[in-house]
Enzyme design. Sequence first.
Site, PDB file in Angstrom:
ATOM      1  N   CYS A 103       0.826  -1.212   0.000  1.00 55.27           N
ATOM      2  CA  CYS A 103       0.000   0.000   0.000  1.00 55.27           C
ATOM      3  C   CYS A 103       0.862   1.266   0.000  1.00 55.27           C
ATOM      4  O   CYS A 103       1.015   1.907   1.022  1.00 55.27           O
ATOM      5  CB  CYS A 103      -0.953  -0.010   1.190  1.00 55.27           C
ATOM      6  SG  CYS A 103      -2.241   1.210   0.986  1.00 55.27           S
ATOM      7  N   HIS A 120       1.511   3.905  -3.524  1.00 54.86           N
ATOM      8  CA  HIS A 120       0.640   4.713  -4.397  1.00 54.86           C
ATOM      9  C   HIS A 120      -0.406   3.881  -5.130  1.00 54.86           C
ATOM     10  O   HIS A 120      -1.578   4.243  -5.180  1.00 54.86           O
ATOM     11  CB  HIS A 120       1.495   5.501  -5.382  1.00 54.86           C
ATOM     12  CG  HIS A 120       2.572   6.258  -4.680  1.00 54.86           C
ATOM     13  ND1 HIS A 120       2.295   7.134  -3.666  1.00 54.86           N
ATOM     14  CD2 HIS A 120       3.925   6.224  -4.791  1.00 54.86           C
ATOM     15  CE1 HIS A 120       3.418   7.627  -3.204  1.00 54.86           C
ATOM     16  NE2 HIS A 120       4.427   7.086  -3.861  1.00 54.86           N
ATOM     17  N   CYS A 129       9.798  11.059  -3.991  1.00 55.77           N
ATOM     18  CA  CYS A 129      10.368  12.329  -4.480  1.00 55.77           C
ATOM     19  C   CYS A 129      10.583  13.303  -3.328  1.00 55.77           C
ATOM     20  O   CYS A 129      11.346  14.264  -3.452  1.00 55.77           O
ATOM     21  CB  CYS A 129       9.475  12.947  -5.549  1.00 55.77           C
ATOM     22  SG  CYS A 129       7.779  13.096  -5.019  1.00 55.77           S
ATOM     23  N   THR A 167      -0.075  -4.879  -5.527  1.00 54.36           N
ATOM     24  CA  THR A 167       0.561  -3.557  -5.679  1.00 54.36           C
ATOM     25  C   THR A 167       1.839  -3.552  -4.835  1.00 54.36           C
ATOM     26  O   THR A 167       2.029  -2.713  -3.955  1.00 54.36           O
ATOM     27  CB  THR A 167      -0.412  -2.429  -5.258  1.00 54.36           C
ATOM     28  OG1 THR A 167      -1.048  -2.788  -4.031  1.00 54.36           O
ATOM     29  CG2 THR A 167      -1.460  -2.189  -6.316  1.00 54.36           C
ATOM     30  N   GLY A 171       4.923  -3.195  -5.808  1.00 56.72           N
ATOM     31  CA  GLY A 171       5.935  -2.197  -6.149  1.00 56.72           C
ATOM     32  C   GLY A 171       7.254  -2.754  -6.632  1.00 56.72           C
ATOM     33  O   GLY A 171       7.322  -3.766  -7.332  1.00 56.72           O
ATOM     34  N   LYS A 190      14.875   4.871  -1.699  1.00 53.13           N
ATOM     35  CA  LYS A 190      13.532   4.534  -2.173  1.00 53.13           C
ATOM     36  C   LYS A 190      12.472   4.911  -1.126  1.00 53.13           C
ATOM     37  O   LYS A 190      11.544   5.635  -1.412  1.00 53.13           O
ATOM     38  CB  LYS A 190      13.472   3.034  -2.495  1.00 53.13           C
ATOM     39  CG  LYS A 190      12.087   2.434  -2.574  1.00 53.13           C
ATOM     40  CD  LYS A 190      11.533   2.328  -3.956  1.00 53.13           C
ATOM     41  CE  LYS A 190      10.080   1.888  -3.912  1.00 53.13           C
ATOM     42  NZ  LYS A 190       9.450   1.729  -5.153  1.00 53.13           N
ATOM     43  N   SER A 229      -3.122 -12.743 -15.973  1.00 55.91           N
ATOM     44  CA  SER A 229      -3.578 -13.960 -16.660  1.00 55.91           C
ATOM     45  C   SER A 229      -4.492 -14.792 -15.765  1.00 55.91           C
ATOM     46  O   SER A 229      -5.203 -15.680 -16.247  1.00 55.91           O
ATOM     47  CB  SER A 229      -2.371 -14.783 -17.129  1.00 55.91           C
ATOM     48  OG  SER A 229      -1.500 -15.003 -16.044  1.00 55.91           O
ATOM     49  N   ALA A 254      -1.035  -3.609 -10.355  1.00 60.58           N
ATOM     50  CA  ALA A 254      -0.866  -2.205 -10.753  1.00 60.58           C
ATOM     51  C   ALA A 254       0.424  -1.655 -10.167  1.00 60.58           C
ATOM     52  O   ALA A 254       0.940  -2.172  -9.176  1.00 60.58           O
ATOM     53  CB  ALA A 254      -2.050  -1.379 -10.244  1.00 60.58           C
ATOM     54  N   ALA A 265       5.451   6.954 -10.340  1.00 57.59           N
ATOM     55  CA  ALA A 265       4.264   7.163  -9.500  1.00 57.59           C
ATOM     56  C   ALA A 265       3.047   7.496 -10.359  1.00 57.59           C
ATOM     57  O   ALA A 265       1.918   7.110 -10.036  1.00 57.59           O
ATOM     58  CB  ALA A 265       4.534   8.290  -8.507  1.00 57.59           C
TER      59      ALA A 265
HETATM   60  C1  LIG Z   1      13.812   8.923  -5.032  1.00 59.74           C
HETATM   61  C2  LIG Z   1      12.643   8.665  -5.926  1.00 59.74           C
HETATM   62  C3  LIG Z   1      12.005   9.722  -6.564  1.00 59.74           C
HETATM   63  C4  LIG Z   1      10.932   9.481  -7.405  1.00 59.74           C
HETATM   64  N1  LIG Z   1      10.329  10.537  -8.021  1.00 59.74           N
HETATM   65  C5  LIG Z   1       9.280  10.323  -8.842  1.00 59.74           C
HETATM   66  C6  LIG Z   1       8.624  11.410  -9.470  1.00 59.74           C
HETATM   67  O1  LIG Z   1       9.000  12.581  -9.282  1.00 59.74           O
HETATM   68  N2  LIG Z   1       7.598  11.127 -10.308  1.00 59.74           N
HETATM   69  C7  LIG Z   1       7.144   9.855 -10.523  1.00 59.74           C
HETATM   70  O2  LIG Z   1       6.168   9.662 -11.270  1.00 59.74           O
HETATM   71  N3  LIG Z   1       7.734   8.796  -9.911  1.00 59.74           N
HETATM   72  C8  LIG Z   1       8.777   9.005  -9.089  1.00 59.74           C
HETATM   73  N4  LIG Z   1       9.384   7.934  -8.471  1.00 59.74           N
HETATM   74  C9  LIG Z   1       8.857   6.552  -8.683  1.00 59.74           C
HETATM   75  C10 LIG Z   1       7.739   6.234  -7.705  1.00 59.74           C
HETATM   76  O3  LIG Z   1       8.149   6.453  -6.389  1.00 59.74           O
HETATM   77  C11 LIG Z   1       7.296   4.785  -7.860  1.00 59.74           C
HETATM   78  O4  LIG Z   1       6.917   4.586  -9.185  1.00 59.74           O
HETATM   79  C12 LIG Z   1       6.112   4.492  -6.928  1.00 59.74           C
HETATM   80  O5  LIG Z   1       6.545   4.474  -5.602  1.00 59.74           O
HETATM   81  C13 LIG Z   1       5.441   3.160  -7.245  1.00 59.74           C
HETATM   82  O6  LIG Z   1       4.380   2.978  -6.372  1.00 59.74           O
HETATM   83  P1  LIG Z   1       3.803   1.513  -6.071  1.00 59.74           P
HETATM   84  O7  LIG Z   1       2.669   1.702  -5.137  1.00 59.74           O
HETATM   85  O8  LIG Z   1       3.562   0.783  -7.329  1.00 59.74           O
HETATM   86  O9  LIG Z   1       5.012   0.718  -5.408  1.00 59.74           O
HETATM   87  P2  LIG Z   1       6.005   0.971  -4.126  1.00 59.74           P
HETATM   88  O10 LIG Z   1       6.079   2.442  -3.905  1.00 59.74           O
HETATM   89  O11 LIG Z   1       7.189   0.208  -4.429  1.00 59.74           O
HETATM   90  O12 LIG Z   1       5.157   0.338  -2.948  1.00 59.74           O
HETATM   91  C14 LIG Z   1       4.900  -1.034  -2.851  1.00 59.74           C
HETATM   92  C15 LIG Z   1       4.521  -1.370  -1.429  1.00 59.74           C
HETATM   93  O13 LIG Z   1       4.210  -2.738  -1.347  1.00 59.74           O
HETATM   94  C16 LIG Z   1       4.703  -3.260  -0.108  1.00 59.74           C
HETATM   95  N5  LIG Z   1       4.862  -4.718  -0.253  1.00 59.74           N
HETATM   96  C17 LIG Z   1       5.622  -5.364  -1.154  1.00 59.74           C
HETATM   97  N6  LIG Z   1       5.507  -6.699  -1.038  1.00 59.74           N
HETATM   98  C18 LIG Z   1       4.619  -6.906  -0.031  1.00 59.74           C
HETATM   99  C19 LIG Z   1       4.073  -8.077   0.570  1.00 59.74           C
HETATM  100  N7  LIG Z   1       4.382  -9.306   0.123  1.00 59.74           N
HETATM  101  N8  LIG Z   1       3.215  -7.932   1.608  1.00 59.74           N
HETATM  102  C20 LIG Z   1       2.873  -6.680   2.054  1.00 59.74           C
HETATM  103  N9  LIG Z   1       3.352  -5.542   1.521  1.00 59.74           N
HETATM  104  C21 LIG Z   1       4.216  -5.647   0.478  1.00 59.74           C
HETATM  105  C22 LIG Z   1       6.016  -2.517   0.078  1.00 59.74           C
HETATM  106  O14 LIG Z   1       6.407  -2.516   1.438  1.00 59.74           O
HETATM  107  C23 LIG Z   1       5.666  -1.120  -0.450  1.00 59.74           C
HETATM  108  O15 LIG Z   1       5.236  -0.253   0.564  1.00 59.74           O
HETATM  109  C24 LIG Z   1      10.468   8.150  -7.623  1.00 59.74           C
HETATM  110  C25 LIG Z   1      11.097   7.080  -6.971  1.00 59.74           C
HETATM  111  C26 LIG Z   1      12.185   7.333  -6.146  1.00 59.74           C
HETATM  112  C27 LIG Z   1      12.829   6.177  -5.449  1.00 59.74           C
END
Ligand SMILES: Cc1cc2nc3c(=O)[nH]c(=O)nc-3n(C[C@H](O)[C@H](O)[C@H](O)COP(=O)(O)OP(=O)(O)OC[C@H]3O[C@@H](n4cnc5c(N)ncnc54)[C@H](O)[C@@H]3O)c2cc1C
Length: 455
Positions: free
Chosen positions: A8, A10, A42, A112, A114, A134, A272, A279, A299
């Site tokens: 959880c 984005h 960010c 989700t 990540g 990160k 699939s 997502a 993000a």
């Molecule tokens: C320094 C930095 C700057 C960035 N700046 C930008 C920007 O300016 N613009 C932009 O568009 N993007 C930016 N990004 C990219 C953006 O942060 C990521 O694309 C975004 O965080 C993806 O969101 P998400 O929810 O898919 O995954 P993540 O943010 O990776 O979150 C996934 C979550 O799932 C949890 N999780 C994983 N596996 C499990 C499990 N088995 N059980 C329970 N929980 C689990 C994790 O703990 C995590 O909290 C940046 C990234 C970084 C590192």
Amino acid sequence: MKTVIVGCTHAGTAAVQELIARDPLAEVTIFERRNDVTFLSCGIYLYLEGVVDSLKKVFYATAKDLEALGPNVHVYLQHDVVRIDPSEKLIEVQAITTGRMRSERYDKIIITTGSYPVVPPIKGVNTPKVSLCKNYDDALAIEQNTLDAHKIAVVGGGYIGTEISEALSRRGFEVMLINGRSQLLGHYVDSDLAGIIREDLVDNGIEVCDNEVCESFEAVDDKVFITTNKGEHTADMAIVCVGFSPMTELVRGLVDMTPENAIKVNDYMQTSDPDIFAAGDSAAVHYNPTNRHVYAPLATNAIRMGKIAGANVAEYGSVKYMGTQDTSALSLFGKTLASTGLTASKAAKFFPNSAAVTLKTNYRPDFMPTNEELNMVLVYNQDNRQILGAQFYSRFDVSMCANLISTMIQNKNTIDDLAYVDMLFNPNYDNPWNYLNLLGQAAVNQEKPKRHRLF
Ligand SMILES: Cc1cc2nc3c(=O)[nH]c(=O)nc-3n(C[C@H](O)[C@H](O)[C@H](O)COP(=O)(O)OP(=O)(O)OC[C@H]3O[C@@H](n4cnc5c(N)ncnc54)[C@H](O)[C@@H]3O)c2cc1C
């Protein structure tokens, strides 16, 4: 119907918000491994630069906020989903603080989970003087390491490495940017523009080391010694930012994936397995310029895909994904770099008759008291004249230029459309021909014999 959301930040947050907006009484159980939700990565550079005074401010929701969305929303922090059994529609979850395991039933599940920051297989990369970049904990570790630091080495010349280098340099640290490639920001810009950006970084005091690959880190006393293929450097700390890879072990073998192990989804974010949706950074996206699945961890993609997953779990078929152009921007010493779609060098791999045009022009009439120069690149396909990508760099805010070209790529517009599309004129903002019209006209001229040129 019960929906489980795994992870959880984005994508997970957007999914539950949309699901509940469409079905307020829906039963949704969220498991998040960390002790927080919604950290905006960010925020790390904004905090390091001093623009944001507290890292706590870059969270935009808490677990309680999400539970308040609906009476049947439950959020379990520090809970790790360790196994999914699609035949029984069960997941196994471990409470991280107690180690206790439990099973939970689901009807639909949204993955989700990540991405991981890539940890290069370099000796010493795990020393505490070397940080990744990160999540909230990484941000705290970087902050702790900077307390006594004077000189910081940043490894990786992509988006994050360049952005963090700028932030640290503005904050007064001596910064060395070690880039394993021959140019900076190769995913976003072509070499000419990368050269201009490099000059700006160097003019602002950043030492940029190109073609330099880290081979080891060694922490000795308060220093970290960095050995590269070209020599040795000493810094007070290092930050490694060399990319991201999808965190998808949980569903390996259960759903189709790309060769990079990103989950393949259809236009409704369904995998699939029809009861498993995905997502965000764990999934591949449909990249419109090449019409292929690619891995583009942003993000922007995460929130869009998360919202669409939530919508389609509530009402399948209700919202269709439009794909992405991978549109991004970053701020570098008062200038904006914005890009969308393919660079010329990438376009050449997919379209043998692709071309690029560059244009430097002021954004408004010279009789105005101030002005700024725009550096623009437009990439297009000579076969059908469709726009494939664009890059903008200026002290003027060009972020919306990338958004406009992104829309044009998505709509399959041509260089001719850009040359003549209706744009406003007012001397405060532009010339009678807007600079984007001029960029389109430059491409049209490039394709025409001289006597037919537009200007
Ligand atoms: C320094 C930095 C700057 C960035 N700046 C930008 C920007 O300016 N613009 C932009 O568009 N993007 C930016 N990004 C990219 C953006 O942060 C990521 O694309 C975004 O965080 C993806 O969101 P998400 O929810 O898919 O995954 P993540 O943010 O990776 O979150 C996934 C979550 O799932 C949890 N999780 C994983 N596996 C499990 C499990 N088995 N059980 C329970 N929980 C689990 C994790 O703990 C995590 O909290 C940046 C990234 C970084 C590192």
